[in-house]
Design a protein around this motif. Sequence first.
Motif, PDB file in Angstrom:
ATOM      1  N   SER A 188       0.833  -1.210   0.000  1.00  0.00           N
ATOM      2  CA  SER A 188       0.000   0.000   0.000  1.00  0.00           C
ATOM      3  C   SER A 188       0.861   1.250   0.000  1.00  0.00           C
ATOM      4  CB  SER A 188      -0.915   0.024   1.224  1.00  0.00           C
ATOM      5  OG  SER A 188      -1.818  -1.051   1.190  1.00  0.00           O
ATOM      6  N   LEU A 189       1.897   1.251   0.806  1.00  0.00           N
ATOM      7  CA  LEU A 189       2.771   2.423   0.892  1.00  0.00           C
ATOM      8  C   LEU A 189       3.523   2.653  -0.420  1.00  0.00           C
ATOM      9  CD1 LEU A 189       4.192   1.789   4.447  1.00  0.00           C
ATOM     10  CD2 LEU A 189       2.970   3.847   3.748  1.00  0.00           C
ATOM     11  N   LYS A 190       3.965   1.561  -1.007  1.00  0.00           N
ATOM     12  CA  LYS A 190       4.722   1.658  -2.247  1.00  0.00           C
ATOM     13  C   LYS A 190       3.862   2.291  -3.346  1.00  0.00           C
ATOM     14  CE  LYS A 190       7.327  -1.806  -4.471  1.00  0.00           C
ATOM     15  NZ  LYS A 190       7.616  -3.229  -4.239  1.00  0.00           N
ATOM     16  N   GLN A 191       2.586   1.971  -3.257  1.00  0.00           N
ATOM     17  CA  GLN A 191       1.611   2.475  -4.210  1.00  0.00           C
ATOM     18  C   GLN A 191       1.673   4.001  -4.363  1.00  0.00           C
ATOM     19  OE1 GLN A 191       0.364  -0.281  -5.025  1.00  0.00           O
ATOM     20  NE2 GLN A 191      -1.274   0.240  -6.420  1.00  0.00           N
ATOM     21  N   PHE A 192       1.927   4.697  -3.261  1.00  0.00           N
ATOM     22  CA  PHE A 192       1.969   6.167  -3.316  1.00  0.00           C
ATOM     23  C   PHE A 192       3.394   6.693  -3.391  1.00  0.00           C
ATOM     24  CE2 PHE A 192      -1.281   5.135   0.004  1.00  0.00           C
ATOM     25  CZ  PHE A 192      -2.368   5.205  -0.833  1.00  0.00           C
ATOM     26  N   ASN A 193       4.364   5.803  -3.566  1.00  0.00           N
ATOM     27  CA  ASN A 193       5.757   6.249  -3.542  1.00  0.00           C
ATOM     28  C   ASN A 193       6.077   7.054  -2.295  1.00  0.00           C
ATOM     29  OD1 ASN A 193       6.874   5.201  -5.888  1.00  0.00           O
ATOM     30  ND2 ASN A 193       5.801   6.745  -7.113  1.00  0.00           N
ATOM     31  N   ARG A 194       5.537   6.627  -1.183  1.00  0.00           N
ATOM     32  CA  ARG A 194       5.792   7.396   0.040  1.00  0.00           C
ATOM     33  C   ARG A 194       7.135   6.965   0.609  1.00  0.00           C
ATOM     34  NH1 ARG A 194       0.416   9.287   2.388  1.00  0.00           N
ATOM     35  NH2 ARG A 194       1.770   9.968   4.069  1.00  0.00           N
ATOM     36  N   ASP A 195       7.906   7.920   1.069  1.00  0.00           N
ATOM     37  CA  ASP A 195       9.196   7.539   1.630  1.00  0.00           C
ATOM     38  C   ASP A 195       9.178   7.591   3.156  1.00  0.00           C
ATOM     39  OD1 ASP A 195       9.046  10.228   1.886  1.00  0.00           O
ATOM     40  OD2 ASP A 195      11.100  10.643   1.227  1.00  0.00           O
ATOM     41  N   GLU A 196       7.990   7.841   3.733  1.00  0.00           N
ATOM     42  CA  GLU A 196       7.902   7.854   5.189  1.00  0.00           C
ATOM     43  C   GLU A 196       8.020   6.434   5.740  1.00  0.00           C
ATOM     44  OE1 GLU A 196       5.556   9.326   3.312  1.00  0.00           O
ATOM     45  OE2 GLU A 196       4.805  11.165   4.259  1.00  0.00           O
ATOM     46  N   GLU A 197       8.414   6.360   7.006  1.00  0.00           N
ATOM     47  CA  GLU A 197       8.331   5.090   7.715  1.00  0.00           C
ATOM     48  C   GLU A 197       6.999   5.065   8.462  1.00  0.00           C
ATOM     49  OE1 GLU A 197      11.965   4.254   9.867  1.00  0.00           O
ATOM     50  OE2 GLU A 197      12.847   3.931   7.884  1.00  0.00           O
ATOM     51  N   VAL A 198       6.572   3.859   8.855  1.00  0.00           N
ATOM     52  CA  VAL A 198       5.270   3.740   9.504  1.00  0.00           C
ATOM     53  C   VAL A 198       5.430   3.436  10.987  1.00  0.00           C
ATOM     54  CG1 VAL A 198       2.982   2.729   9.259  1.00  0.00           C
ATOM     55  CG2 VAL A 198       4.639   2.455   7.443  1.00  0.00           C
ATOM     56  N   LEU A 199       4.619   4.085  11.771  1.00  0.00           N
ATOM     57  CA  LEU A 199       4.569   3.801  13.193  1.00  0.00           C
ATOM     58  C   LEU A 199       3.220   3.147  13.495  1.00  0.00           C
ATOM     59  CD1 LEU A 199       5.567   3.968  16.086  1.00  0.00           C
ATOM     60  CD2 LEU A 199       4.822   6.348  16.167  1.00  0.00           C
ATOM     61  N   ILE A 200       3.256   1.866  13.832  1.00  0.00           N
ATOM     62  CA  ILE A 200       2.029   1.117  14.109  1.00  0.00           C
ATOM     63  C   ILE A 200       1.732   1.201  15.601  1.00  0.00           C
ATOM     64  CG2 ILE A 200       0.928  -1.154  13.963  1.00  0.00           C
ATOM     65  CD1 ILE A 200       1.802  -0.367  11.281  1.00  0.00           C
ATOM     66  N   LEU A 201       0.549   1.661  15.932  1.00  0.00           N
ATOM     67  CA  LEU A 201       0.139   1.670  17.336  1.00  0.00           C
ATOM     68  C   LEU A 201      -0.950   0.626  17.525  1.00  0.00           C
ATOM     69  CD1 LEU A 201      -0.191   5.501  18.070  1.00  0.00           C
ATOM     70  CD2 LEU A 201       1.825   4.032  18.276  1.00  0.00           C
ATOM     71  N   VAL A 202      -0.810  -0.172  18.561  1.00  0.00           N
ATOM     72  CA  VAL A 202      -1.761  -1.256  18.800  1.00  0.00           C
ATOM     73  C   VAL A 202      -2.241  -1.215  20.248  1.00  0.00           C
ATOM     74  CG1 VAL A 202      -2.078  -3.758  18.812  1.00  0.00           C
ATOM     75  CG2 VAL A 202      -0.534  -2.737  17.156  1.00  0.00           C
ATOM     76  N   ALA A 203      -3.539  -1.258  20.435  1.00  0.00           N
ATOM     77  CA  ALA A 203      -4.098  -1.497  21.766  1.00  0.00           C
ATOM     78  C   ALA A 203      -4.489  -2.965  21.792  1.00  0.00           C
ATOM     79  CB  ALA A 203      -5.329  -0.631  21.990  1.00  0.00           C
ATOM     80  N   THR A 204      -4.111  -3.677  22.847  1.00  0.00           N
ATOM     81  CA  THR A 204      -4.411  -5.111  22.833  1.00  0.00           C
ATOM     82  C   THR A 204      -5.076  -5.567  24.127  1.00  0.00           C
ATOM     83  OG1 THR A 204      -3.498  -7.331  22.509  1.00  0.00           O
ATOM     84  CG2 THR A 204      -2.127  -5.776  23.734  1.00  0.00           C
ATOM     85  N   SER A 205      -6.005  -6.503  23.970  1.00  0.00           N
ATOM     86  CA  SER A 205      -6.581  -7.151  25.140  1.00  0.00           C
ATOM     87  C   SER A 205      -5.836  -8.471  25.367  1.00  0.00           C
ATOM     88  CB  SER A 205      -8.081  -7.386  24.929  1.00  0.00           C
ATOM     89  OG  SER A 205      -8.305  -8.118  23.743  1.00  0.00           O
ATOM     90  N   GLY A 206      -4.715  -8.667  24.659  1.00  0.00           N
ATOM     91  CA  GLY A 206      -3.879  -9.836  24.935  1.00  0.00           C
ATOM     92  C   GLY A 206      -3.313 -10.510  23.702  1.00  0.00           C
ATOM     93  N   ASP A 207      -4.160 -10.866  22.760  1.00  0.00           N
ATOM     94  CA  ASP A 207      -3.691 -11.670  21.634  1.00  0.00           C
ATOM     95  C   ASP A 207      -3.226 -10.843  20.442  1.00  0.00           C
ATOM     96  OD1 ASP A 207      -4.043 -14.102  22.914  1.00  0.00           O
ATOM     97  OD2 ASP A 207      -6.151 -14.207  22.355  1.00  0.00           O
ATOM     98  N   THR A 208      -3.893  -9.737  20.171  1.00  0.00           N
ATOM     99  CA  THR A 208      -3.495  -8.902  19.035  1.00  0.00           C
ATOM    100  C   THR A 208      -2.057  -8.426  19.195  1.00  0.00           C
ATOM    101  OG1 THR A 208      -5.735  -8.137  18.707  1.00  0.00           O
ATOM    102  CG2 THR A 208      -4.005  -6.784  17.759  1.00  0.00           C
ATOM    103  N   GLY A 209      -1.704  -8.043  20.422  1.00  0.00           N
ATOM    104  CA  GLY A 209      -0.377  -7.489  20.672  1.00  0.00           C
ATOM    105  C   GLY A 209       0.718  -8.415  20.200  1.00  0.00           C
ATOM    106  N   LYS A 210       0.700  -9.636  20.662  1.00  0.00           N
ATOM    107  CA  LYS A 210       1.751 -10.576  20.289  1.00  0.00           C
ATOM    108  C   LYS A 210       1.716 -10.893  18.789  1.00  0.00           C
ATOM    109  CE  LYS A 210       5.089 -13.528  20.500  1.00  0.00           C
ATOM    110  NZ  LYS A 210       6.484 -13.039  20.564  1.00  0.00           N
ATOM    111  N   ALA A 211       0.512 -11.093  18.269  1.00  0.00           N
ATOM    112  CA  ALA A 211       0.411 -11.434  16.840  1.00  0.00           C
ATOM    113  C   ALA A 211       0.933 -10.278  15.983  1.00  0.00           C
ATOM    114  CB  ALA A 211      -1.030 -11.781  16.470  1.00  0.00           C
ATOM    115  N   ALA A 212       0.653  -9.037  16.401  1.00  0.00           N
ATOM    116  CA  ALA A 212       1.134  -7.878  15.642  1.00  0.00           C
ATOM    117  C   ALA A 212       2.649  -7.753  15.767  1.00  0.00           C
ATOM    118  CB  ALA A 212       0.442  -6.609  16.129  1.00  0.00           C
ATOM    119  N   LEU A 213       3.173  -7.973  16.971  1.00  0.00           N
ATOM    120  CA  LEU A 213       4.627  -7.907  17.172  1.00  0.00           C
ATOM    121  C   LEU A 213       5.330  -8.931  16.292  1.00  0.00           C
ATOM    122  CD1 LEU A 213       4.614  -7.572  21.064  1.00  0.00           C
ATOM    123  CD2 LEU A 213       5.544  -5.857  19.497  1.00  0.00           C
TER     124      LEU A 213
END
Length: 491
Positions: A121-146
């Motif tokens: 998706s990022l490449k699509q716009f030729n964006r040169d920014e880096e992405v900062l992913i923020l996640v709130a987790t009730s337990g499982d999303t956190g580890k899976a996202a990490l």
Amino acid sequence: MYESTRGNLYDQTASQAITLGMVPSGGLFVPSNFPDLNWQDLQGLTYRDVAKRVMMPYLTDFSEEALSKIVNVYSDGTFDGEDPAPLVSVGNFGVLELWHGPTAAFKDMALQVLPDLLKVSLKQFNRDEEVLILVATSGDTGKAALEGFKNRNGMHIVVFYPEGGVSPVQERQMTTTEGNNTHVVAVKGNFDQCQTAVKQVFASELLKAQLEKKKLIFSSANSINWGRLLPQIVYYYWAYLQAVKQGKIHSGSKMNVVVPTGNFGNLQAAYYAKRMGLPINRIICASNSNNVLTDFFATGVYQSQRSFYQTISPSMDILVSSNFERFLFEMSGRDAEKIQAWYNSSNQGSFAVDSMTLKACQDTVYAGWANEEETLETIARSYKTYQYVFDPHTAVAMKVYEDYRYETNDQTFSVIASTASPFKFSSNVIKGLAKERQESCRDEWQALDRLNQLTGWKVPQGLQGLENKAEKSVSSIKPEDISEFIQKKFA
Ligand SMILES: *Cc1c(COP(=O)(O)O)cnc(C)c1O
């Protein structure tokens, strides 16, 4: 194309929707149209190829080549076994095991592909920014996202979890993640407070501008991101194909799906599969003691101002169910004005819908809930009857499924979405199993082995040796300090 549930943004490509995560001025991205996809055209395909066929019509700005690479994760050994989502026959129903990924919960099904979706998706716009992913987790999303985002070039991830609100295994899984781009933060509050604070950070123009200067943009790995929901539609098609293949349903007959629900993402994905033409009869929404959704389906009133319970199914301890907004958008006949009014922040998470919308909700979904005692009892009884071990989340679904059968006498073949390996919650599963044995196991690490001894089930790879792994340092902060934390670290 994609549009906002609140009528404040239209005509966005998949790349834009996935990069942004949520609509900056409030609202969630939804597809403007639903493609029809006939399950019969998918017969005989592998999971990977089914994934490609289901996702392709939603990713019109992705090349076929890029998508082919992305779905390879389902066949390259990342998920154990031949089939990443086996449909196991238990009694006269099916259990769709969605926990064969690296972190032993169903979140892997989507979070193993989201980083690649985002990269393209990022490449699509030729964006040169880096992405900062923020996640709130009730337990499982956190580890899976990490796990999904660790060591990815140009991507940083910060996970916020409620301190004391996740299981010991979940916590240790997160704090032992390797990777130079991963951060884990404990928040003094519950999941809803974490999630609300993170949403506020996303909405902060000031912070956004500050990060922009550092060539950083925000995105989300929570199920508010369309890139999380899309891969989850796949396994409902897969379940149906397996049920036909196994002779559980006649070709074309309908199936029910039962979903243990928190943020409503998994359930919403089932609804989207139905909209695409998959023969789904009822979608059964199962909650724990935080039964805000059960009450909604009975009354049409969403009342999140209520007591919050910490339960043995922590990933469902949610009162503000994010994706429910997407569901109400469809049930109201895509009435963005109504959504805008219901989700107006002055309502503080409580509102009542009109009777037409309520009727549509009730026609689509059956909702029920199970308390702690019933959940433990269901773990014990299911093991005794079927020699099948449910984790506490899936046990909630099992109980609600039984109630549904009893109440309606509906004989439609039903599939229970099994969202976690029982080993992720070993001591509570043992507590359930051991009701008759009067046994309880206090040490969480001992409990893993004990559960293995009791049942003969294997401890998943990702949960082995956790107690001896090095932990990273974890800051502990208040919900209101999340914004400042991000600012100090990244801006
Ligand atoms: C996340 C999670 C749920 C809830 O899923 P939603 O998509 O948030 O409704 C249920 N069970 C387990 C084990 C989970 O990790």
